[in-house]
Every structure is written in C-alpha cells, then in structure tokens.
Design a protein around this motif. Structure first.
Motif, PDB file in Angstrom:
ATOM      1  N   VAL A 299       0.859  -1.192   0.000  1.00  0.00           N
ATOM      2  CA  VAL A 299       0.000   0.000   0.000  1.00  0.00           C
ATOM      3  C   VAL A 299       0.892   1.239   0.000  1.00  0.00           C
ATOM      4  O   VAL A 299       1.819   1.339   0.805  1.00  0.00           O
ATOM      5  CB  VAL A 299      -0.937   0.035   1.219  1.00  0.00           C
ATOM      6  CG1 VAL A 299      -1.777   1.308   1.214  1.00  0.00           C
ATOM      7  CG2 VAL A 299      -1.839  -1.191   1.241  1.00  0.00           C
ATOM      8  N   THR A 300       0.634   2.151  -0.902  1.00  0.00           N
ATOM      9  CA  THR A 300       1.377   3.406  -0.962  1.00  0.00           C
ATOM     10  C   THR A 300       0.638   4.473  -0.167  1.00  0.00           C
ATOM     11  O   THR A 300      -0.580   4.634  -0.309  1.00  0.00           O
ATOM     12  CB  THR A 300       1.550   3.873  -2.410  1.00  0.00           C
ATOM     13  OG1 THR A 300       2.278   2.869  -3.142  1.00  0.00           O
ATOM     14  CG2 THR A 300       2.321   5.182  -2.479  1.00  0.00           C
ATOM     15  N   TYR A 301       1.362   5.181   0.670  1.00  0.00           N
ATOM     16  CA  TYR A 301       0.762   6.213   1.517  1.00  0.00           C
ATOM     17  C   TYR A 301       1.350   7.578   1.183  1.00  0.00           C
ATOM     18  O   TYR A 301       2.565   7.725   1.004  1.00  0.00           O
ATOM     19  CB  TYR A 301       1.015   5.912   2.996  1.00  0.00           C
ATOM     20  CG  TYR A 301       0.348   4.650   3.485  1.00  0.00           C
ATOM     21  CD1 TYR A 301      -0.960   4.664   3.953  1.00  0.00           C
ATOM     22  CD2 TYR A 301       1.029   3.433   3.480  1.00  0.00           C
ATOM     23  CE1 TYR A 301      -1.575   3.511   4.401  1.00  0.00           C
ATOM     24  CE2 TYR A 301       0.421   2.262   3.924  1.00  0.00           C
ATOM     25  CZ  TYR A 301      -0.881   2.315   4.381  1.00  0.00           C
ATOM     26  OH  TYR A 301      -1.486   1.160   4.825  1.00  0.00           O
ATOM     27  N   ASP A 302       0.468   8.573   1.084  1.00  0.00           N
ATOM     28  CA  ASP A 302       0.872   9.965   0.914  1.00  0.00           C
ATOM     29  C   ASP A 302       0.500  10.736   2.174  1.00  0.00           C
ATOM     30  O   ASP A 302      -0.619  10.604   2.674  1.00  0.00           O
ATOM     31  CB  ASP A 302       0.160  10.592  -0.289  1.00  0.00           C
ATOM     32  CG  ASP A 302       0.684  10.083  -1.609  1.00  0.00           C
ATOM     33  OD1 ASP A 302       1.733  10.590  -2.067  1.00  0.00           O
ATOM     34  OD2 ASP A 302       0.052   9.178  -2.186  1.00  0.00           O
ATOM     35  N   ILE A 303       1.420  11.537   2.670  1.00  0.00           N
ATOM     36  CA  ILE A 303       1.170  12.369   3.847  1.00  0.00           C
ATOM     37  C   ILE A 303       1.507  13.818   3.518  1.00  0.00           C
ATOM     38  O   ILE A 303       2.575  14.114   2.985  1.00  0.00           O
ATOM     39  CB  ILE A 303       1.996  11.900   5.058  1.00  0.00           C
ATOM     40  CG1 ILE A 303       1.462  10.565   5.588  1.00  0.00           C
ATOM     41  CG2 ILE A 303       1.993  12.949   6.173  1.00  0.00           C
ATOM     42  CD1 ILE A 303       2.198  10.024   6.804  1.00  0.00           C
ATOM     43  N   TRP A 304       0.574  14.696   3.799  1.00  0.00           N
ATOM     44  CA  TRP A 304       0.775  16.142   3.717  1.00  0.00           C
ATOM     45  C   TRP A 304       0.440  16.715   5.101  1.00  0.00           C
ATOM     46  O   TRP A 304      -0.566  16.342   5.701  1.00  0.00           O
ATOM     47  CB  TRP A 304      -0.146  16.774   2.685  1.00  0.00           C
ATOM     48  CG  TRP A 304       0.278  16.550   1.260  1.00  0.00           C
ATOM     49  CD1 TRP A 304       0.199  15.401   0.537  1.00  0.00           C
ATOM     50  CD2 TRP A 304       0.816  17.537   0.373  1.00  0.00           C
ATOM     51  NE1 TRP A 304       0.650  15.593  -0.735  1.00  0.00           N
ATOM     52  CE2 TRP A 304       1.034  16.906  -0.869  1.00  0.00           C
ATOM     53  CE3 TRP A 304       1.122  18.904   0.496  1.00  0.00           C
ATOM     54  CZ2 TRP A 304       1.568  17.586  -1.972  1.00  0.00           C
ATOM     55  CZ3 TRP A 304       1.643  19.577  -0.597  1.00  0.00           C
ATOM     56  CH2 TRP A 304       1.869  18.916  -1.816  1.00  0.00           C
ATOM     57  N   TYR A 305       1.272  17.647   5.583  1.00  0.00           N
ATOM     58  CA  TYR A 305       0.990  18.221   6.896  1.00  0.00           C
ATOM     59  C   TYR A 305       1.631  19.600   7.039  1.00  0.00           C
ATOM     60  O   TYR A 305       2.554  19.966   6.310  1.00  0.00           O
ATOM     61  CB  TYR A 305       1.473  17.299   8.015  1.00  0.00           C
ATOM     62  CG  TYR A 305       2.977  17.094   8.089  1.00  0.00           C
ATOM     63  CD1 TYR A 305       3.746  17.778   9.025  1.00  0.00           C
ATOM     64  CD2 TYR A 305       3.627  16.203   7.233  1.00  0.00           C
ATOM     65  CE1 TYR A 305       5.113  17.581   9.109  1.00  0.00           C
ATOM     66  CE2 TYR A 305       4.991  15.993   7.307  1.00  0.00           C
ATOM     67  CZ  TYR A 305       5.728  16.691   8.250  1.00  0.00           C
ATOM     68  OH  TYR A 305       7.103  16.500   8.322  1.00  0.00           O
TER      69      TYR A 305
END
Length: 341
Positions: A299-305
C-alpha cells in the motif's frame, strides 16, 4: 503537563522567556509578557493531555482558549463531555490567563455510542421554529454560565447547501448575539469557506472565525489543507463580513492510502511515520506544507501536513490583507508550536 528542562537557574530563565515554558501558566518570566489576544486555539476533548502540553509551551501566545466541544446526545440534548469540563475547571483554579470559550457543534451521539459529525438533520430539528431557536439559545447560555466560560463559540457546519437550515441558522445567530450580550458572554461564529460572506445577512457584534482549510483532506486526494491561492481568494471574499474577523488555520494534516483509507493526523504522527519508513519530507512551495510518500504491505501512503513554518507563512498572508487574528485547529501533537509567530 508542563514541558521544562532541568538546567541551571539561569538557563531555565532563558528558556522560559524564549519558549513560554514555566513551572505554571503564571510563571515568573511570563508575568512581564503581554497576553496575545490575536491568537486563539482549540483544545479537543479526545486529546486533552497532548493539548495541554502544547498550551503550556505557547503560554501567553494564546489569548483565547476554545474548549471543543459541547454536542448533542441521543435525545438532541446538549452536553459537555465530562473530561473536557474537568480540565476547564482545573485551569480555572489555576487562573489560566486566556479567555475561555465553550464551542458548540452539530455533532450527535447515537444510542449505539457512535457519533454523527456535522449533522444537518439535527439542526433542522433544533432550529425548526422561533420557539425552538429560543430554547436552544437558552440551553447554550445555560451551559456557558454553569461552566463559567467567558464566551460561546458556535461551530455549525454543512449548512449552506440547505436553504431551510441556512435561513434558520442566520436567524439563530442574530438572536444568540443579543442573548450573549445580555449575559455578558462573548460570541464567536465559525464559518466554512463556502459561506455566503457577501450576502449582508450576518449581524455585527460576533467575532467571525473563517476556516482557511479543507482545500485538501479526507474528502479528496492528497494535497495541502491550504495554499497561497486558496488563502488569498478567501481573504478577498471575507472582506464583506462585519466586525472582527479571524482566520482559522489547521495544524497537522492527512494520510492517504492507495487502498482508499484516509485519516487526519497530527504533525507528531507525520514525523513518526517519516522516521519509521525512512522518508524525507519535502516542502511544497505554494503552500509551505510538508509532504512525503512511503510504501508498506503493498500500500502506498501519501502524507501532507503543516508545521510551524507553514502556519507562520499562512499567517503572514493574512496579515498582509489586514487580518491579524488567527485561530489554531488544534492543540496537541505540535512539537515546535512555541515558535509560532
């Protein structure tokens, strides 16, 4: 709940002045620091311990503290979560410097224990008639006075696409503004980015807190909660609002999985993910937000914060357009929040 380092007395004094950290909220160094009434922040009932740590680091950089939140039980009756009121009472005993506000939201607890967020049907019931509006206002005023708050915040969302609810909401705001004043309570009204700011229907008197976020989130694909274009456009639109205006910015961010799962995360959780998967966050030029990607179990995860650099950038954009007041959603999980300008 106070985060201080046990150094020499001289070093401790320097740290207190620079970071706002002290043995308590009214520490020696802070007595000579003016309270910053231009900055408010929310503390949420589900993350009180972490929220209090952020509050201690901010010190007098927060002039208004909003307790989130009172909501509705299975029978449409308003209540304040016990743990939230207990924290409020404890801070009252310590004579915390900030003005205190009770936030009221249109969330509803079901008999099953689940919670419906931003329930428009609930508002149709409690704001259906003039008599019900008056009863609802009396309930809110009663909770605020009983809890010894300085003011009330109304945070009702998902209302502007429903003509009936939006009309009743405006009537409700105008009436609660009068009742709050009669009871010496201050009033804040939270408005979503899609609110009809130019409609001339909002009464003068309350402080209007506009949500400068949700550009991207769990409702969309990966991206920042706000960027320069979004903020500048919204600043232009809110110019028609009467009286005091506040720009609300969102700390933390979101995580998106290629399996379709999405959720909000704090800055600290984002940092933990980056370290665990040896990812290097990059800073987006248009938003000054941080982002990275990693893979786990196919599973590929993208995080923006957002971090403190992001918030300071967003605030500067607002100040350039004459909006000095900001609100921070929310306290908890922000490791360098004391660097907030």
């Amino acid at each position: 709940m106070i985060r201080c380092w046990k150094k020499s007395i001289v070093l401790l004094t320097v740290m207190v002045v620079l970071t706002g950290c002290s043995a308590n909220h009214e520490g020696l160094a802070q007595k000579n620091v003016a309270i910053d009434m231009s900055r408010s922040a929310w503390i949420a009932y589900w993350d009180l311990n972490s929220g209090e740590k952020d509050l201690a680091r901010l010190g007098k950089k927060v002039g208004k503290l909003v307790y989130f939140a009172a909501f509705f039980d299975e029978l449409d009756r308003l209540f304040v979560p016990q743990q939230l009121q207990e924290v409020k009472n404890e801070q009252l005993r310590k004579k915390h410097h900030a003005e205190t506000y009770l936030s009221v939201v249109n969330d509803k607890k079901n008999f099953s224990g689940s919670v419906v967020l931003k329930d428009t049907e609930l508002l149709k019931r409690v704001l259906a008639t003039d008599a019900l509006i008056d009863k609802h206002i009396a309930d809110i005023i009663g909770l605020a006075l009983k809890g010894e708050y300085d003011g009330i915040e109304i945070d009702y969302e998902r209302i502007w696409k429903d003509e009936v609810v939006s009309k009743q909401f405006v009537k409700f705001v105008n009436r609660i503004a009068l009742k709050a004043r009669e009871n010496n309570l201050k009033l804040r009204i939270v408005l979503e980015p899609n609110a009809p700011f130019a409609s001339k229907q909002f009464a003068a008197g309350p402080e209007y807190v506009v949500m400068f976020y949700n550009l991207f989130g769990t409702h969309s694909g990966p991206g920042p909660k706000a960027n320069k274009e979004f903020i500048i456009k919204l600043l232009g639109r809110i110019a028609e609002l009467p009286g005091e205006k506040t720009a609300a910015f969102s700390l933390g961010g979101s995580i998106w999985g290629s399996d379709g799962k999405r959720q909000y995360i704090t800055e600290q959780e984002a940092i933990t993910h980056a370290k665990a998967y040896d990812a290097t966050p990059r800073r987006d030029e248009a938003s000054q937000s941080l982002y990275f990607q990693y893979k786990n179990d196919n599973v590929t995860y993208d995080i923006w914060y957002a971090d403190v650099t992001t918030i300071n950038y967003w605030r500067n954009l607002a100040k350039e357009k004459g909006i000095n007041n900001i609100a921070l959603w929310r306290l908890g999980g922000n490791p360098e929040i004391e660097k907030m300008r």
